[in-house]
Enzyme design. Structure first.
Site, PDB file in Angstrom:
ATOM      1  N   HIS A   1       0.786  -1.042   0.002  1.00 39.53           N
ATOM      2  CA  HIS A   1      -0.214   0.069   0.039  1.00 39.53           C
ATOM      3  C   HIS A   1       0.823   1.144   0.077  1.00 39.53           C
ATOM      4  O   HIS A   1       1.915   1.183   0.607  1.00 39.53           O
ATOM      5  CB  HIS A   1      -0.952   0.124   1.064  1.00 39.53           C
ATOM      6  CG  HIS A   1      -2.105   0.753   1.054  1.00 39.53           C
ATOM      7  ND1 HIS A   1      -2.048   2.194   1.399  1.00 39.53           N
ATOM      8  CD2 HIS A   1      -3.262   0.687   0.593  1.00 39.53           C
ATOM      9  CE1 HIS A   1      -3.122   2.787   1.157  1.00 39.53           C
ATOM     10  NE2 HIS A   1      -4.136   1.837   0.559  1.00 39.53           N
ATOM     11  N   ASP A   5      -8.061  -5.374  -0.246  1.00 42.15           N
ATOM     12  CA  ASP A   5      -8.248  -6.293  -1.212  1.00 42.15           C
ATOM     13  C   ASP A   5      -7.962  -7.634  -0.946  1.00 42.15           C
ATOM     14  O   ASP A   5      -8.658  -8.554  -1.674  1.00 42.15           O
ATOM     15  CB  ASP A   5      -7.836  -5.928  -2.492  1.00 42.15           C
ATOM     16  CG  ASP A   5      -8.327  -4.453  -2.851  1.00 42.15           C
ATOM     17  OD1 ASP A   5      -9.741  -4.394  -2.918  1.00 42.15           O
ATOM     18  OD2 ASP A   5      -7.679  -3.780  -3.519  1.00 42.15           O
TER      19      ASP A   5
END
Ligand code: COA
Length: 374
Positions: A260, A311
């Site tokens: 991320h 996700d």
């Protein structure tokens, strides 16, 4: 001329927002002052949208009114349905969704009105109708007629019914609803920033969120949840994780659902989704996918220091719920629609064109030459 910001605008604070806050080092996500850990177990998706749009949690009657208002807006313009029917059957759902959202913008009675009141009405229609568009896309591609919404059902329950032709279990609907809340908003992520750039030209809300759908589609952003599931299916068995990862590391492959830009520790949304994945895969007899996920996670953290993002575990949550893999990213859009619309309203309320500069690194002082001398 000053030098360009870091590649990919890393670390750049582009503007202010009072919608959500992320502390990437501590792994904190806050919607309007409420830590996501406060909200996830206690608040429904529509309640979180109310919070984001109004800056406070609703009272009972306010939530009832809000849900009724959304429910009354769920039906698509019939011309949007016709437009979706006209798409080639192989159209990927995210492209069909982008088109559906854009068509709704063509037919919206407030299409060109950027006032706060009109934006609020359009935001309600967009949040209410995105589930209907996704369900219609899924029905149409199976050669089935889209189902009309049932306003007596909650947004998530009605989505499941419209997509599958039959109601989902209470537990499945609740799980889906929670994923939508977890996907609702996330600072200036790529798709939200795209929306804000479009809104800042005084472009209309549908144009802005159509851009948002386009940005979300990519696998470095929302497309990662579907790609994560394909990875797990490719691995196939918990015993294969080690070898599969050895090869992936050797080939310098990106493992989808990991990493991320902002979080350098546990993504707080993953904390909830991991537990949901554990419970739901077990109930569905699909625990091997949870086991594989844990093994992947352990090695990614211990060897690469890279954590799963929102996700990764959402993939197995949706898989356990029996949702087709190519609808995972549209579901991300269904949740994020609440955030995109909030950002368009925030941008329009205090607007200035977003127009950064580029550091030019090309040639200079070239001279024109006639065509036959080049
Ligand atoms: N798998 C393997 N390595 C990864 C990785 C992943 N998913 N994510 C990051 N890395 C590695 C990069 O290879 C890079 O290593 P290097 O410095 O040795 O070259 C380092 O970590 C930094 O990654 P980078 O791609 O520069 O980070 P970024 O901030 O530009 O990108 C993402 C962030 C999310 C795009 C990136 O982590 C990624 O592509 N993840 C997979 C897609 C995904 O899950 N997206 C959903 C995000 S919510």
């Amino acid at each position: 001329m000053t030098a360009a910001a870091g590649k990919g605008l890393e670390g750049v604070v582009a503007s202010q927002t009072s919608l959500s806050f992320i502390d990437g080092l501590k792994g904190i996500l806050v919607y309007r002052g409420y830590n996501i850990h406060e909200l996830a177990p206690n608040v429904s998706f529509p309640e979180s949208v109310f919070l984001l749009w109004n800056g406070r949690l609703p009272r009972r009657t306010e939530l009832d009114e809000f849900e009724s208002a959304l429910a009354a807006q769920r039906a698509l313009d019939p011309r949007t349905v016709e437009g979706l029917k006209g798409l080639p059957t192989e159209t990927v759902p995210m492209s069909a969704l982008r088109t559906g959202v854009s068509l709704e913008g063509v037919y919206d009675p407030d299409a060109e009105d950027n006032s706060l009141e009109a934006n609020r009405r359009k935001a309600e229609r967009l949040v209410a109708r995105t589930p209907t568009i996704i369900a219609a896309i899924h029905r149409i591609r199976q050669g089935l007629e889209p189902l009309e919404p049932d306003p007596t059902l909650s947004l998530s329950a009605d989505f499941v019914r419209m997509a599958n032709g039959e109601p989902g279990t209470e537990e499945a609907v609740e799980a889906l609803d929670r994923t939508l809340l977890l996907y609702l908003d996330h600072g200036f992520n790529a798709s939200t920033f795209a929306c804000r750039v479009i809104a800042a030209t005084l472009g209309d809300m549908h144009s802005a969120v159509t851009g948002g759908v386009g940005a979300l589609k990519g696998e470095l952003h929302g497309g990662a949840n579907a790609r994560a599931m394909h990875t797990l299916l490719e691995i196939g068995d918990p015993d294969n994780v080690g070898l599969w990862l050895d090869r992936a590391f050797a080939e310098k492959r990106k493992i989808m659902g990991f990493g991320h830009r902002v979080y350098k520790t546990e993504d707080p949304r993953a904390t909830h989704l991991r537990e949901m994945s554990r419970v739901l895969t077990q109930q569905a007899g699909l625990e091997k996918f949870y086991e594989m996920s844990r093994k992947l996670e352990d090695r990614m953290i211990s060897e690469k220091g890279i954590n799963p993002n929102v996700d990764f575990y959402c993939a197995t949550v949706y898989y356990a719920l029996g949702i087709p893999i190519d609808l995972y990213t549209p579901l991300f859009a269904m949740g994020r629609m609440g955030g995109w619309t909030a950002h368009v309203m925030e941008q329009h309320a205090d607007n200035r064109l977003i127009r950064p500069r580029a550091e030019y690194v090309g040639e200079m002082d070239l001279r024109w030459a006639p065509m036959d001398q080049r």
